[in-house]
Design a protein around this motif. Structure first.
Motif, short mmCIF file in Angstrom:
data_model
loop_
_atom_site.label_atom_id
_atom_site.label_comp_id
_atom_site.label_asym_id
_atom_site.label_seq_id
_atom_site.Cartn_x
_atom_site.Cartn_y
_atom_site.Cartn_z
N MET A 1 4.29 20.89 -38.70
CA MET A 1 3.99 19.80 -37.81
C MET A 1 4.87 18.64 -37.97
O MET A 1 4.79 17.82 -37.11
CB MET A 1 2.30 19.44 -38.23
CG MET A 1 1.68 18.32 -37.76
SD MET A 1 1.24 18.73 -36.11
CE MET A 1 0.50 17.53 -35.54
N ALA A 2 5.56 18.57 -39.16
CA ALA A 2 6.28 17.49 -39.34
C ALA A 2 7.75 17.58 -38.19
O ALA A 2 8.18 16.76 -37.82
CB ALA A 2 7.00 17.50 -40.56
N ILE B 1 9.28 14.39 -31.60
CA ILE B 1 8.72 13.43 -30.55
C ILE B 1 9.44 11.93 -30.88
O ILE B 1 9.98 11.16 -30.10
CB ILE B 1 7.36 13.17 -30.63
CG1 ILE B 1 6.72 14.42 -30.17
CG2 ILE B 1 6.72 12.07 -29.84
CD1 ILE B 1 5.35 14.69 -30.33
N SER B 2 9.46 11.77 -32.11
CA SER B 2 10.25 10.37 -32.70
C SER B 2 11.54 10.41 -32.09
O SER B 2 12.01 9.26 -31.70
CB SER B 2 10.13 10.37 -34.28
OG SER B 2 10.76 9.25 -34.50
N GLU B 3 12.40 11.34 -32.38
CA GLU B 3 13.72 11.40 -31.91
C GLU B 3 13.95 11.27 -30.23
O GLU B 3 14.99 10.55 -30.00
CB GLU B 3 14.53 12.62 -32.34
CG GLU B 3 14.81 12.43 -33.97
CD GLU B 3 15.41 13.87 -34.44
OE1 GLU B 3 15.70 14.63 -33.69
OE2 GLU B 3 15.65 14.11 -35.67
N SER B 4 12.99 12.00 -29.80
CA SER B 4 12.99 11.69 -28.28
C SER B 4 12.79 10.29 -27.99
O SER B 4 13.44 9.84 -27.07
CB SER B 4 11.98 12.69 -27.84
OG SER B 4 12.10 14.05 -27.96
#
Length: 65
Positions: free
Chosen positions: A1-2, A8-11
């Motif tokens: 999950m991490a 998503i955060s990097e995207s």
């Protein structure tokens, strides 16, 4: 999950820092261009469809006679 959260955060970070976004005027101009070409393409497709429908109808009427 991490890994998913990290992806998503990097995207989102890449979208904020590395993507060159068009100006509002460019978006409006390009939207109009896409709309015009979409209408022209739809009309061309309709015209070709009508033409071939008439050609095929004429062909089958010719065969039937």
């Amino acid at each position: 999950m991490a890994k998913i959260v990290n992806y998503i955060s990097e995207s989102f970070e890449e979208l904020k820092s590395n993507v060159t976004w068009p100006t509002w005027a460019e978006v409006q101009k390009l939207t109009i261009i896409v709309a015009v070409f979409s209408v022209l393409f739809a009309l061309a497709t309709w015209g070709v469809d009508e033409f071939f429908a008439k050609v095929l109808a004429g062909f089958f009427n010719w065969i039937k006679a």
